[in-house]
Design a protein around this motif. Structure first.
Motif, PDB file in Angstrom:
ATOM      1  N   THR A  80      32.765  29.702  30.505  1.00  0.00           N
ATOM      2  CA  THR A  80      32.748  30.662  31.602  1.00  0.00           C
ATOM      3  C   THR A  80      32.154  30.007  32.847  1.00  0.00           C
ATOM      4  O   THR A  80      31.260  29.169  32.749  1.00  0.00           O
ATOM      5  CB  THR A  80      31.935  31.922  31.230  1.00  0.00           C
ATOM      6  OG1 THR A  80      32.003  32.866  32.300  1.00  0.00           O
ATOM      7  CG2 THR A  80      30.474  31.587  30.947  1.00  0.00           C
ATOM      8  N   THR A  90      33.897  36.134  32.715  1.00  0.00           N
ATOM      9  CA  THR A  90      35.237  35.788  32.261  1.00  0.00           C
ATOM     10  C   THR A  90      35.174  34.603  31.314  1.00  0.00           C
ATOM     11  O   THR A  90      34.652  33.545  31.661  1.00  0.00           O
ATOM     12  CB  THR A  90      36.141  35.438  33.461  1.00  0.00           C
ATOM     13  OG1 THR A  90      36.099  36.500  34.410  1.00  0.00           O
ATOM     14  CG2 THR A  90      37.574  35.223  32.999  1.00  0.00           C
ATOM     15  N   LEU A  91      35.719  34.785  30.108  1.00  0.00           N
ATOM     16  CA  LEU A  91      35.696  33.729  29.108  1.00  0.00           C
ATOM     17  C   LEU A  91      37.061  33.059  29.031  1.00  0.00           C
ATOM     18  O   LEU A  91      38.093  33.724  28.944  1.00  0.00           O
ATOM     19  CB  LEU A  91      35.310  34.303  27.753  1.00  0.00           C
ATOM     20  CG  LEU A  91      34.724  33.327  26.737  1.00  0.00           C
ATOM     21  CD1 LEU A  91      33.391  32.790  27.214  1.00  0.00           C
ATOM     22  CD2 LEU A  91      34.573  33.984  25.380  1.00  0.00           C
ATOM     23  N   ALA A 127      29.272  31.657  24.739  1.00  0.00           N
ATOM     24  CA  ALA A 127      29.854  31.366  26.052  1.00  0.00           C
ATOM     25  C   ALA A 127      29.130  30.153  26.621  1.00  0.00           C
ATOM     26  O   ALA A 127      27.924  30.199  26.854  1.00  0.00           O
ATOM     27  CB  ALA A 127      29.709  32.556  26.984  1.00  0.00           C
TER      28      ALA A 127
END
Length: 247
Positions: free
Chosen positions: A126, A131-132, A199
């Motif tokens: 990210t 947002t991944l 993440a």
């Protein structure tokens, strides 16, 4: 003793360290699995990380450790945190990464069960903290320890405390794949959590973004000597490919 100890190596990170760590703490506060504590090994020259840890003491069980006299590198700093872990499972989590899945710790604990010596979980990257992108499931290959990283960052790693191995403090660029290789050689395949648990934050201050070609060459030579007896043909092919890339 907690079931899991999360070990976080921390430093000022150009002023962003405490901010990234606060976001990680916020995600930890939301975990469905709550039988865990946190050890933060802090190499900051200011008190921002220490102040942040105190601010979260009413929501998380945090031990803050100063590590200003130790070598200023991630391997030594996370090793210092792991020495002070008391949980049955030791979970590595770098301060700019975070556990994005609210059931992430439960999935790791369940996957390790009563027998697995180590565990790897799925991850993505990210840039904005929300947002991944590029989700990946970790897999081990014969080329891994020479920089073909098919596992991801150290933040995907958990080890049983009875089987704990330290990061090699001679390494910077290859510190993670070196440890994966050693764990694999000693304990066999890990438990795998295929879900995207971690993440990995991408930013300009990452250590990997500033690794020089000279450092890559030095660490590749070091790894070739260290694993000469256990490297297979595909591994040696990757070694020479990486040496050429670092010219």
């Amino acid at each position: 003793m907690p079931a899991i100890t999360i070990c976080i190596p921390a430093y000022a990170m150009g002023g962003d360290g405490a901010r990234y760590l606060a976001e990680s703490f916020d995600h930890l506060c939301k975990q469905s699995f709550t039988d865990f504590d946190i050890v933060v090994s802090d190499q900051s020259d200011d008190a921002d990380v220490e102040t942040l840890c105190r601010a979260y003491e009413d929501r998380l069980s945090i031990t803050h450790l100063w590590n200003r006299d130790g070598p200023r590198q991630a391997s030594a700093n996370v090793n210092n945190a792991m020495v002070h872990a008391s949980g049955d499972v030791v979970k590595v989590l770098f301060q700019d990464d975070f556990i994005i899945d609210i059931n992430g710790l439960k999935a790791i604990f369940d996957a390790m069960g009563q027998g697995a010596d180590w565990c790897l979980c799925g991850s993505g990257v990210t840039r904005d903290g929300h947002t991944l992108m590029r989700p990946m499931t970790p897999r081990l290959t014969d080329r891994l320890h020479f920089g073909k990283n098919t596992v991801s960052s150290p933040s995907v790693l958990a080890m049983r405390r009875a089987s704990l191995m330290s990061f090699d403090e001679e390494l910077i660029w290859l510190m993670d794949v070196d440890l994966y290789k050693r764990l694999w050689d000693r304990y066999g395949h890990p438990a795998i959590v295929e879900d995207t648990v971690i993440a990995n934050r991408m930013h300009d201050g990452q250590v990997s973004a500033s690794v020089s070609k000279a450092l890559r060459q030095r660490e590749l030579r070091y790894m070739s000597r260290k694993f000469a007896k256990t490297t297979r043909l595909r591994g040696w092919l990757e070694y020479f490919r990486q040496r050429l890339k670092a010219l």
